[in-house]
Design a protein around this motif. Structure first.
Motif, PDB file in Angstrom:
ATOM      1  N   SER A   1       0.774  -1.201   0.048  1.00  0.00           N
ATOM      2  CA  SER A   1      -0.102  -0.108   0.030  1.00  0.00           C
ATOM      3  C   SER A   1       0.875   1.188   0.039  1.00  0.00           C
ATOM      4  N   GLU A   2       2.058   1.314   0.786  1.00  0.00           N
ATOM      5  CA  GLU A   2       2.760   2.150   0.618  1.00  0.00           C
ATOM      6  C   GLU A   2       3.520   2.440  -0.643  1.00  0.00           C
ATOM      7  N   VAL A   3       3.836   1.404  -1.380  1.00  0.00           N
ATOM      8  CA  VAL A   3       4.360   1.398  -2.629  1.00  0.00           C
ATOM      9  C   VAL A   3       3.311   2.038  -3.579  1.00  0.00           C
ATOM     10  N   ALA A   4       2.113   1.694  -3.517  1.00  0.00           N
ATOM     11  CA  ALA A   4       0.952   2.311  -4.461  1.00  0.00           C
ATOM     12  C   ALA A   4       1.047   4.012  -4.169  1.00  0.00           C
ATOM     13  N   GLU A   5       0.934   4.173  -2.923  1.00  0.00           N
ATOM     14  CA  GLU A   5       0.895   5.689  -2.485  1.00  0.00           C
ATOM     15  C   GLU A   5       2.252   6.576  -3.162  1.00  0.00           C
ATOM     16  N   LYS A   6       3.273   5.985  -3.026  1.00  0.00           N
ATOM     17  CA  LYS A   6       4.493   6.764  -3.591  1.00  0.00           C
ATOM     18  C   LYS A   6       4.556   6.621  -5.086  1.00  0.00           C
ATOM     19  N   SER A   7       3.610   5.792  -5.709  1.00  0.00           N
ATOM     20  CA  SER A   7       3.635   5.712  -7.126  1.00  0.00           C
ATOM     21  C   SER A   7       2.476   6.518  -7.659  1.00  0.00           C
ATOM     22  N   GLY A   8       1.770   7.165  -6.972  1.00  0.00           N
ATOM     23  CA  GLY A   8       0.831   7.878  -7.616  1.00  0.00           C
ATOM     24  C   GLY A   8      -0.681   7.295  -7.506  1.00  0.00           C
ATOM     25  N   PHE A   9      -0.915   6.027  -6.936  1.00  0.00           N
ATOM     26  CA  PHE A   9      -2.159   5.401  -6.908  1.00  0.00           C
ATOM     27  C   PHE A   9      -2.675   5.778  -5.329  1.00  0.00           C
ATOM     28  N   ASN A  10      -4.030   6.197  -5.403  1.00  0.00           N
ATOM     29  CA  ASN A  10      -4.427   6.670  -4.133  1.00  0.00           C
ATOM     30  C   ASN A  10      -5.566   5.685  -3.785  1.00  0.00           C
ATOM     31  N   ASN A  11      -5.816   4.640  -4.495  1.00  0.00           N
ATOM     32  CA  ASN A  11      -6.969   3.514  -4.581  1.00  0.00           C
ATOM     33  C   ASN A  11      -6.045   2.193  -4.794  1.00  0.00           C
ATOM     34  N   MET A  12      -6.024   1.485  -3.727  1.00  0.00           N
ATOM     35  CA  MET A  12      -5.397  -0.071  -3.604  1.00  0.00           C
ATOM     36  C   MET A  12      -6.130  -0.766  -4.828  1.00  0.00           C
ATOM     37  N   SER A  13      -7.366  -0.984  -4.628  1.00  0.00           N
ATOM     38  CA  SER A  13      -8.011  -1.740  -5.836  1.00  0.00           C
ATOM     39  C   SER A  13      -7.533  -1.422  -7.373  1.00  0.00           C
ATOM     40  N   ASN A  14      -7.439  -0.192  -7.687  1.00  0.00           N
ATOM     41  CA  ASN A  14      -7.311   0.446  -8.860  1.00  0.00           C
ATOM     42  C   ASN A  14      -5.633  -0.146  -9.179  1.00  0.00           C
ATOM     43  N   PHE A  15      -4.771  -0.070  -8.179  1.00  0.00           N
ATOM     44  CA  PHE A  15      -3.260  -0.374  -8.269  1.00  0.00           C
ATOM     45  C   PHE A  15      -3.262  -1.645  -8.354  1.00  0.00           C
ATOM     46  N   ASN A  16      -4.146  -2.629  -7.786  1.00  0.00           N
ATOM     47  CA  ASN A  16      -4.073  -4.000  -7.864  1.00  0.00           C
ATOM     48  C   ASN A  16      -4.406  -4.291  -9.261  1.00  0.00           C
ATOM     49  N   ARG A  17      -5.485  -3.678  -9.695  1.00  0.00           N
ATOM     50  CA  ARG A  17      -6.207  -3.940 -11.102  1.00  0.00           C
ATOM     51  C   ARG A  17      -5.284  -3.589 -12.192  1.00  0.00           C
ATOM     52  N   GLN A  18      -4.801  -2.492 -12.036  1.00  0.00           N
ATOM     53  CA  GLN A  18      -3.753  -1.982 -13.166  1.00  0.00           C
ATOM     54  C   GLN A  18      -2.425  -2.827 -13.133  1.00  0.00           C
ATOM     55  N   PHE A  19      -1.923  -3.210 -12.033  1.00  0.00           N
ATOM     56  CA  PHE A  19      -0.737  -4.137 -11.959  1.00  0.00           C
ATOM     57  C   PHE A  19      -1.192  -5.159 -12.575  1.00  0.00           C
ATOM     58  N   LYS A  20      -1.849  -5.835 -12.317  1.00  0.00           N
ATOM     59  CA  LYS A  20      -2.237  -7.211 -12.710  1.00  0.00           C
ATOM     60  C   LYS A  20      -2.337  -7.108 -14.258  1.00  0.00           C
ATOM     61  N   VAL A  21      -2.883  -6.118 -14.960  1.00  0.00           N
ATOM     62  CA  VAL A  21      -3.420  -6.029 -16.281  1.00  0.00           C
ATOM     63  C   VAL A  21      -1.901  -5.868 -17.134  1.00  0.00           C
ATOM     64  N   VAL A  22      -0.968  -5.116 -16.327  1.00  0.00           N
ATOM     65  CA  VAL A  22       0.339  -4.816 -17.250  1.00  0.00           C
ATOM     66  C   VAL A  22       1.377  -6.098 -16.705  1.00  0.00           C
ATOM     67  N   LYS A  23       1.189  -6.509 -15.614  1.00  0.00           N
ATOM     68  CA  LYS A  23       2.342  -7.602 -15.238  1.00  0.00           C
ATOM     69  C   LYS A  23       2.068  -8.817 -15.235  1.00  0.00           C
ATOM     70  N   ASP A  24       0.347  -9.173 -15.442  1.00  0.00           N
ATOM     71  CA  ASP A  24      -0.082 -10.458 -15.314  1.00  0.00           C
ATOM     72  C   ASP A  24      -0.016 -11.047 -13.862  1.00  0.00           C
ATOM     73  N   MET A  25       0.305 -10.419 -12.896  1.00  0.00           N
ATOM     74  CA  MET A  25       0.304 -10.961 -11.548  1.00  0.00           C
ATOM     75  C   MET A  25      -0.022  -9.695 -10.691  1.00  0.00           C
ATOM     76  N   ASN A  26      -0.144 -10.056  -9.289  1.00  0.00           N
ATOM     77  CA  ASN A  26      -0.501  -8.896  -8.319  1.00  0.00           C
ATOM     78  C   ASN A  26       0.756  -8.259  -7.861  1.00  0.00           C
TER      79      ASN A  26
END
Length: 281
Positions: A247-272
């Protein structure tokens, strides 16, 4: 240095240039040039945007950037001290319009095909390194011989393309200013909230006009580009800062919503993100 596009300053009778960049950071403005660039990173690391794609560079990387591909190096000042890069610049016409069409040089054709997208060398890196380290104290003739040796190596090595999209026209000065401002603002502020209205103002355009403009020139939407930049930063933090929670990584990377971060990450990297971190251990 001239704003986009700009020419590499080259003495009239020289067919190619050997350049040493040694500073706190590399030149960090989006730019393009007619010359093909072959670079060896002696020291430093950071973000490299080539065409439509976000990449990372680090020490001992060998990078090839093709003719007129827009690109920008963004040094990570927190991760390294001095940035040091050795580069050769030349064009396919540097030695005469038909030089590289000679039958003797047929085996170099793969290099020019790969260079259209730009690429990172993934094998024979010690051979590249040894050749680059010889260049600085060599005569012009020996530098030319080393350049041909590098091209031969770069035609046979394993590689990873740096861009998926070929932009086959030069930016006008106005386009250069606009795209440079957009990329600079994005790279400086991606950790904060950036709305389409905000970035459209940076480009001095309406939101709708900017969206069409950016998509036409990068083959992706601005939001896609912004998310990819944030995700690549997140990947770097996941690997280099084990004390940070996801969650700290998500915040420091510009994502203020964890579910959106996980969703976007999985789309690009094919894993959470957690799986990505564990896989690298």
């Amino acid at each position: 240095m001239k704003v986009l596009p700009f020419k590499i300053p080259k003495p009239e009778n020289d067919a190619f240039i050997f350049q040493v960049d040694y500073a706190d950071a590399f030149y960090d403005k989006l730019h393009q040039h007619e010359e093909i660039q072959i670079s060896f990173i002696v020291a430093g690391e950071g973000t490299l945007i080539v065409g439509d794609t976000i990449n990372y560079y680090t020490k001992d990387d060998v990078l090839v950037i093709g003719s007129n591909i827009p690109h920008v190096f963004k040094s990570d000042l927190n991760a390294s001290g001095t940035s040091h890069m050795l580069s050769l610049f030349f064009s396919k016409q540097s030695f005469g319009s038909h030089f590289f069409e000679l039958d003797t040089l047929n085996e170099l054709g793969l290099f020019f095909k790969r260079a259209k997208h730009g690429f990172k060398v993934t094998s024979k890196k010690n051979q590249f390194k040894n050749l680059f380290l010889k260049i600085e104290n060599s005569t012009k003739l020996n530098q030319f011989i080393i350049l041909l040796q590098l091209l031969k190596l770069a035609s046979t090595c394993n590689y990873k393309s740096l861009s998926s999209f070929i932009y086959d026209k030069k930016y006008s000065d106005n386009e250069g200013h606009r795209m440079r401002n957009v990329f600079t603002y994005t790279m400086d502020n991606f950790e904060s909230d950036i709305t389409l209205n905000t970035i459209a103002e940076v480009a001095n355009m309406t939101k709708n006009a900017f969206c069409k403009y950016f998509k036409k020139r990068t083959n992706k939407t601005y939001i896609q580009f912004l998310n990819e930049l944030r995700l690549e930063h997140a990947c770097k933090l996941l690997l280099s800062n084990k004390d940070l929670t996801v969650s700290e990584v998500a915040e420091k990377s510009g994502f203020n919503n964890m579910s959106n971060f996980n969703r976007q990450f999985k789309v690009v990297k094919d894993m959470n993100p957690s799986e990505f971190r564990k896989q690298a251990l």
